[in-house]
Enzyme design. Structure first.
Site, PDB file in Angstrom:
ATOM      1  N   ASP A   1      -2.440  10.560  -2.459  1.00  0.00           N
ATOM      2  CA  ASP A   1      -2.519   9.660  -3.507  1.00  0.00           C
ATOM      3  C   ASP A   1      -2.932  10.539  -4.963  1.00  0.00           C
ATOM      4  OD1 ASP A   1      -2.817   8.595  -0.852  1.00  0.00           O
ATOM      5  OD2 ASP A   1      -3.277   6.652  -2.245  1.00  0.00           O
TER       6      ASP A   1
ATOM      7  N   ASN B   1      -4.994  12.255  -0.009  1.00  0.00           N
ATOM      8  CA  ASN B   1      -4.429  11.810   1.101  1.00  0.00           C
ATOM      9  C   ASN B   1      -5.262  10.756   2.476  1.00  0.00           C
ATOM     10  OD1 ASN B   1      -1.509  11.393   1.696  1.00  0.00           O
ATOM     11  ND2 ASN B   1      -1.664  11.863   3.577  1.00  0.00           N
ATOM     12  N   LYS B   2      -5.176   9.928   3.182  1.00  0.00           N
ATOM     13  CA  LYS B   2      -5.368   9.434   4.090  1.00  0.00           C
ATOM     14  C   LYS B   2      -6.870  10.328   4.493  1.00  0.00           C
ATOM     15  CE  LYS B   2      -5.408   5.841   4.269  1.00  0.00           C
ATOM     16  NZ  LYS B   2      -6.418   5.234   3.768  1.00  0.00           N
TER      17      LYS B   2
ATOM     18  N   ARG C   1       0.988  -1.364  -0.206  1.00  0.00           N
ATOM     19  CA  ARG C   1       0.562  -0.235   0.170  1.00  0.00           C
ATOM     20  C   ARG C   1       1.139   1.584  -0.050  1.00  0.00           C
ATOM     21  NH1 ARG C   1       1.748   2.330   4.203  1.00  0.00           N
ATOM     22  NH2 ARG C   1       0.748   3.468   4.001  1.00  0.00           N
ATOM     23  N   GLY C   2       0.473   2.039  -0.451  1.00  0.00           N
ATOM     24  CA  GLY C   2       1.509   3.496   0.169  1.00  0.00           C
ATOM     25  C   GLY C   2       1.528   3.993  -1.567  1.00  0.00           C
TER      26      GLY C   2
HETATM   27  O1  MRU Z   1      -4.574   3.269   1.746  1.00  0.00           O
HETATM   28  P1  MRU Z   1      -3.023   3.328   1.933  1.00  0.00           P
HETATM   29  O2  MRU Z   1      -2.313   3.215   3.369  1.00  0.00           O
HETATM   30  O3  MRU Z   1      -2.699   3.374   0.816  1.00  0.00           O
HETATM   31  O4  MRU Z   1      -2.986   5.358   1.911  1.00  0.00           O
HETATM   32  C1  MRU Z   1      -1.482   6.003   2.174  1.00  0.00           C
HETATM   33  C2  MRU Z   1      -1.764   6.661   1.998  1.00  0.00           C
HETATM   34  O5  MRU Z   1      -2.941   7.830   2.103  1.00  0.00           O
HETATM   35  C3  MRU Z   1       0.060   7.945   2.373  1.00  0.00           C
HETATM   36  O6  MRU Z   1      -0.498   8.795   2.547  1.00  0.00           O
HETATM   37  C4  MRU Z   1      -0.026   8.343   0.491  1.00  0.00           C
HETATM   38  O7  MRU Z   1      -0.260   7.128  -0.176  1.00  0.00           O
HETATM   39  C5  MRU Z   1       1.617   8.923   0.476  1.00  0.00           C
HETATM   40  S1  MRU Z   1       2.454   7.514   0.628  1.00  0.00           S
HETATM   41  C6  MRU Z   1       3.910   8.250   0.071  1.00  0.00           C
END
Ligand code: MRU
Length: 377
Positions: A263, A273-274, A67-68
């Site tokens: 994202d 973002n998250k 993920r990320g």
């Molecule tokens: O649901 P996830 O864990 O994939 O979400 C990740 C995030 O929101 C991160 O902050 C984002 O992808 C940036 S990672 C460098």
């Protein structure tokens, strides 16, 4: 990207070099498989999962083994290299290999809708398989080999981008700062080193006296499980807090900067973002704390004029109605679970990219930055 910082520097910085303490291989692209650190079981277990087909890897993206946003882009590139290898192995001719690649691209694009890096990586890989006049276009095995090489480049390039983001971002901080971060935008969310946590790593190396407040990041606990683990392994001081504690620390003046990843960043600078990031940006504005978004240009999607049209992933309700598999709500409770929110550009103090620190007006700044690197536009 060519030139310094080199891969060796990247490995050392990310803990891959000799004598280093952190050895995170988030996504490893091998000729016959893509190997992922299993982020579902961290920090209790450091386990690696081998994917030999693009379909397996797509499933691993869906189930959050990886993920990320940047890591998802790298994984998607690796998956497409596997798709070409799979098709070539069963004797497909070039048009059939290209068809198989388009099918894999569609499958991968449908895995997680908010992280644009998946589409970005597909676009980069498509440039290779759409070429018709190069030696690699001559036969299926050669095309598969060229796609493997490109996927590895995308991987290494992501580390170099993060190192540059770290170097640019560290200049925004000073010794003694306490930085609040949300989710995990570290080595585990990228090919290595990290975006927001890359800035933290670079600042720690430069100033030493840095403290980090880590939001636990309900419901998936990326902060508690992943960011805390990364910081702990590296010996960077941190305190874990629940998401609802952030306002208390910010209002007391205990936070000098908020640093998050993204994202997808729209043409006007709005950033997805998250979930919970938007709330932090409002707190930052209210208390005049700088709010920084750190992201590579592969996260910029100028085809969205604003964040209003960015697709927001809705995840399963049981992530909210239970905790570590134990129900925390009455049976039958309904829950909402948007995985991301959008922070308006007006709440963002700066966007830290591999080509420099961008300031408002972001429309102009992003347009100029994208001329120096690839963005979706
Ligand atoms: O649901 P996830 O864990 O994939 O979400 C990740 C995030 O929101 C991160 O902050 C984002 O992808 C940036 S990672 C460098």
């Amino acid at each position: 990207m060519a030139g310094e910082p080199t891969r060796r520097a990247a490995d050392a910085a990310n803990g891959h070099g000799p004598g280093s303490r952190l050895r995170i291989r988030t996504v490893e692209i091998r000729p016959d498989a893509v190997v992922l650190i299993d982020q579902r079981v961290l920090p209790h277990e450091e386990k690696y999962v081998r994917c030999a087909t693009w379909q397996e890897l797509a499933q691993r993206i869906v189930d959050m083994t990886v993920r990320g946003a940047p890591a998802l882009g790298v994984a998607a590139a690796g998956a497409l290299a596997l798709a070409a290898r799979q098709a070539a192995a069963v004797g497909a001719d070039l048009p059939a290999v290209r068809d198989a690649l388009e099918e894999a691209a569609a499958g991968l694009a449908a895995t997680r809708p908010t992280a644009v890096n998946i589409s970005w990586a597909i676009g980069e890989m498509r440039k290779v398989w759409q070429q018709t006049s190069t030696p690699e276009a001559a036969e299926p095995q050669a095309l598969a080999a060229a796609l493997f090489t490109r996927a590895q480049q995308i991987h290494d390039d992501d580390i170099e981008r993060c190192l540059r983001i770290g170097a640019h971002g560290a200049g925004l901080l000073k010794s003694g700062d306490t930085i609040l971060t949300h989710c995990n935008a570290g080595a585990l969310a990228t090919a290595g080193y990290g975006t927001a946590l890359g800035v933290v790593r670079a600042a720690f190396a430069r100033y030493e006296h840095i403290d980090v407040l880590v939001d636990e990041t309900r419901p998936w606990l990326q902060g508690a499980r992943l960011t805390a683990w990364e910081l702990q392994v590296e010996g960077i001081p941190y305190r874990l807090i629940t998401d609802s504690m952030a306002g208390h620390y910010i209002a007391r003046g205990d936070v000098q900067a908020i640093l998050v990843g993204a994202d997808r960043i729209a043409a006007n600078g709005d950033a997805a973002n998250k979930i919970g990031t938007y709330t932090l940006s409002v707190l930052a504005k209210e208390h005049t704390v700088p709010f920084y978004v750190a992201a590579p240009l592969s996260t910029v999607d100028r085809s969205h004029m604003t964040g209003a049209t960015i697709p927001i992933e809705e995840r399963a309700q049981d992530e909210v109605t239970s905790f570590a598999g134990v129900p925390t709500a009455p049976p039958g409770a309904r829950a909402g679970n948007p995985a991301f929110d959008v922070t308006p550009a007006a709440n963002i103090t700066a966007i830290v990219t591999e080509v420099g620190v961008l300031r408002a007006p972001y429309g102009d700044a992003l347009r100029a930055a994208c001329q120096q690197g690839t963005c979706i536009s």
